[in-house]
Scaffold this active site. Structure first.
Site, PDB file in Angstrom:
ATOM      1  N   ARG A  30       0.838  -1.203   0.000  1.00 29.51           N
ATOM      2  CA  ARG A  30       0.000   0.000   0.000  1.00 29.51           C
ATOM      3  C   ARG A  30       0.875   1.256   0.000  1.00 29.51           C
ATOM      4  NH1 ARG A  30      -3.146  -3.776   2.442  1.00 29.51           N
ATOM      5  NH2 ARG A  30      -5.439  -3.574   2.562  1.00 29.51           N
ATOM      6  N   SER A 176     -13.653 -10.441  -0.157  1.00 27.49           N
ATOM      7  CA  SER A 176     -12.327  -9.911   0.170  1.00 27.49           C
ATOM      8  C   SER A 176     -12.401  -8.411   0.399  1.00 27.49           C
ATOM      9  CB  SER A 176     -11.339 -10.209  -0.960  1.00 27.49           C
ATOM     10  OG  SER A 176     -10.096  -9.568  -0.716  1.00 27.49           O
ATOM     11  N   ASP A 319      -5.975 -13.908   7.996  1.00 23.95           N
ATOM     12  CA  ASP A 319      -4.615 -14.403   7.749  1.00 23.95           C
ATOM     13  C   ASP A 319      -3.985 -14.988   9.006  1.00 23.95           C
ATOM     14  OD1 ASP A 319      -4.716 -13.837   5.087  1.00 23.95           O
ATOM     15  OD2 ASP A 319      -3.584 -11.982   5.198  1.00 23.95           O
ATOM     16  N   ARG A 350      -7.643 -22.525   1.943  1.00 24.18           N
ATOM     17  CA  ARG A 350      -7.045 -22.808   3.251  1.00 24.18           C
ATOM     18  C   ARG A 350      -7.944 -23.655   4.153  1.00 24.18           C
ATOM     19  NH1 ARG A 350      -4.141 -16.924   4.345  1.00 24.18           N
ATOM     20  NH2 ARG A 350      -2.334 -17.311   3.018  1.00 24.18           N
ATOM     21  N   ARG A 394       1.663 -19.137   4.453  1.00 23.06           N
ATOM     22  CA  ARG A 394       1.123 -19.186   5.815  1.00 23.06           C
ATOM     23  C   ARG A 394       0.927 -20.622   6.305  1.00 23.06           C
ATOM     24  NH1 ARG A 394       1.505 -14.390   7.204  1.00 23.06           N
ATOM     25  NH2 ARG A 394       0.888 -12.648   5.875  1.00 23.06           N
ATOM     26  N   LYS A 419       7.156 -15.477  -0.169  1.00 24.05           N
ATOM     27  CA  LYS A 419       6.060 -14.546  -0.468  1.00 24.05           C
ATOM     28  C   LYS A 419       5.994 -13.417   0.551  1.00 24.05           C
ATOM     29  CE  LYS A 419       1.055 -14.540  -1.314  1.00 24.05           C
ATOM     30  NZ  LYS A 419       1.038 -13.814  -2.581  1.00 24.05           N
TER      31      LYS A 419
END
EC number: 2.5.1.19
Length: 435
Positions: A30, A176, A319, A350, A394, A419
Site C-alpha cells: 500500500r 475480500s 490471515d 485454506r 502461511r 512470499k
C-alpha cells in the site's frame, strides 16, 4: 537458486527469546503504491523483502515510477507521479500470486492517462483462480474499461486507461476486503466524487481501517459511514508524508506468539498496542485461550499457560486465524473457528488444506463451508507427517509449530515463505531450546 524440497523440524523443548519482525506485506505494498500516486518524494522504510513486494516494485518501475532501492531492499525512495501512471500500449504485467498488487493496480490502471493505452494483468495459475469480479463490477460502474481474457470473474484482465467517472458505486464486500481497498485508494483520483455502498457483510474490516489510516497519512480523508458506505471527494492528489515507516508484519507475529503460548516466552518487536494492523488482535484471541499476553508501544509478549479451546468468529483476522487452528491442537478442549469462508480464496483453499493436513497429524477435524472444528491432541499423540504447503506461505509457517509437540514434522516446499517472510525458518530456529 538452490531449491530446498523439504525441511524436518525435530521436537522443540522450549521457545524463548526476542524476534524483530520484517515489515508488513499489506503495509509495504500500500505504501509503495500511495507513494507512487502522491505528489512529492517518499522515503519508505522497513520495507518487507519478499516476492510480493518485488512484484509491486517491478510493476511500478515498468509503469514509469522512478525509485531508488537500498542495497538491503528495506528502504525505497519513491518519486510520486501525482496521479495516473503511464505505460506503452500493449504492456503485460506478471504479478505472481500477489493479491495486494493485482487488486489495487487493477483499479489504478483504469485512471485516465494522457495517452490511451491498454495493459494486461496476469499472474500464476493460482492467481487465475482467485476471484476479482466484485472489484471489476464496481470499477465498471465507475466507467472503467476492463475485460476478462479467459474465465469470467478471474484474471488475466485487459484494462484501458479511459478514466473513472466516479458517482454512486455498489461493491460486494463479502469475499475480500482488498476489493474495497482498491476502490478506496483510487477514488480520490476519479473525475467526480465517489459514494461507495457496501453490499453484503464486509469481511476483514480491520484491513479497511488500515487502508483508511494510510490514506490519511498521504493526505486524503474518507468519510466512513459505519462501514455501510464511504464518501470520497474526487480530483485530489495524494501528498507525500516525506517518510513512511512500515510496521512489522502482524500476521507474521502470530507464529512466534503462538509458539510462546504453547511452550515458552517470546517478545515480538516491531508491532505494539497502537498498531494500525488488524492482525494485532490475534494476541487477544491467544489471551482468551489462556495465554499470558503483555503489550508495549512497540512489542507484544506472549508466555505459556494452560490453553483452553475457543469458539470464535475470526472473520476480522483471516490471515492470522489459521495459526489458531494449530494452537487448537495444544488446547485442552475443542476449538471452532467460524466465519472464515474467505480462507477459500486465499493463496490456496485454506479451509480444505488445513483440514487435510491437520488430519495427517492424527487430529479429528470437521470442515464446514465457512468454519473448522478441531479436537486437541495430547503431546504424545501427534503422528509424524509430511505437510503439503500448497505454495502457501502461511501454511508452511503455521505448521512449523507442530515441532512443539513430542513429534518431528516435515514441511514440504519451505521456500514458499518467500512470499512474505523468506528467512522465517532461520528466525524461528533462533528461539529453539532443545534438551
Amino acid at each position: 537458486m538452490n531449491t530446498i524440497e523439504k525441511i524436518r523440524l525435530d521436537p522443540i523443548t522450549r521457545i524463548e527469546g526476542e524476534i524483530t519482525l520484517p515489515g508488513s506485506k499489506s503495509l509495504s505494498n500500500r505504501a509503495l503504491l500511495l507513494a507512487a500516486l502522491a505528489k512529492g518524494t517518499t522515503r519508505v522504510t522497513n520495507l518487507l523483502v519478499s516476492d510480493d513486494v518485488e512484484h509491486m516494485l517491478n510493476a511500478l518501475q515498468t509503469l514509469g515510477i522512478r525509485y531508488t532501492l537500498s542495497q538491503d531492499k528495506r528502504e525505497c525512495i519513491v518519486e510520486g507521479a501525482c496521479g495516473a501512471l503511464a505505460w506503452q500500449n500493449g504492456l503485460s504485467l506478471f504479478l505472481g500470486n500477489a493479491g495486494t498488487v493485482m487488486r489495487p493496480l487493477a483499479a489504478v490502471l483504469c485512471l485516465k492517462g494522457e495517452v490511451r493505452a491498454e495493459v494486461v494483468l496476469t499472474g500464476e495459475a493460482r492467481m487465475q483462480q482467485r476471484p476479482i469480479q466484485h472489484l471489476v463490477d464496481a470499477l465498471r460502474q465507475a466507467g472503467a474499461n476492463i475485460e476478462y481474457l479467459e474465465n469470467q470473474g478471474y484474471p488475466p484482465l485487459a484494462i484501458k486507461n479511459t478514466g473513472l467517472i466516479g458517482g454512486k458505486i455498489q461493491i460486494d464486500g463479502s469475499i475480500s476486503s482488498q476489493f474495497l481497498t482498491a476502490l478506496l485508494m483510487v477514488a480520490p483520483l476519479a473525475e467526480s466524487d465517489m459514494q461507495i455502498e457496501i453490499v453484503g457483510d464486509l469481511v476483514s474490516k480491520p484491513y479497511i481501517d488500515m487502508t483508511l489510516a494510510m490514506m490519511r497519512d498521504f493526505g486524503v480523508v474518507v468519510q466512513n459511514n459505519n462501514y455501510q458506505s464511504f464518501f470520497v471527494q474526487a480530483q485530489q492528489c495524494y501528498l507525500s508524508p516525506g517518510q513512511y515507516w512500515v510496521e512489522g508484519d502482524a500476521s507474521s507475529a502470530s507464529y512466534f506468539l503462538a509458539a510462546a503460548a504453547i511452550k515458552g516466552k517470546v517478545k515480538v518487536n516491531g508491532i505494539g498496542k497502537n498498531s494500525i494492523q488488524g492482525d494485532r488482535l490475534f494476541a487477544d484471541v491467544l489471551a482468551k485461550m489462556g495465554a499470558n499476553i503483555s503489550w508495549g508501544e512497540d512489542f507484544i509478549q506472549a508466555e505459556k499457560s494452560v490453553l483452553r479451546g475457543i469458539d470464535v468468529d475470526l472473520n476480522h483476522i483471516p490471515d492470522a486465524a489459521i495459526t489458531i487452528a494449530i494452537v487448537a491442537l495444544f488446547a485442552e478442549t475443542e476449538t471452532i473457528i467460524r466465519n472464515v469462508y474467505n480462507w477459500r480464496v486465499k493463496e490456496t483453499d485454506r479451509l480444505s488444506a488445513m483440514a487435510t493436513e491437520l488430519r495427517k497429524l492424527g487430529a479429528t477435524v470437521e470442515e464446514g463451508q465457512d468454519f473448522i472444528r478441531i479436537q486437541p491432541l495430547a503431546l504424545t499423540d501427534f503422528e509424524t507427517a509430511e505437510i503439503e504447503t500448497y505454495n502457501d506461505h502461511r501454511i508452511a509457517m503455521c505448521f512449523s509449530l507442530i515441532a512443539l509437540s513430542n513429534t518431528a514434522v516435515t514441511i514440504l516446499d519451505p521456500q514458499c515463505t518467500r512470499k512474505t517472510f523468506p528467512n522465517y525458518f532461520a528466525e524461528f530456529e533462533k528461539l529453539w531450546r532443545k534438551n
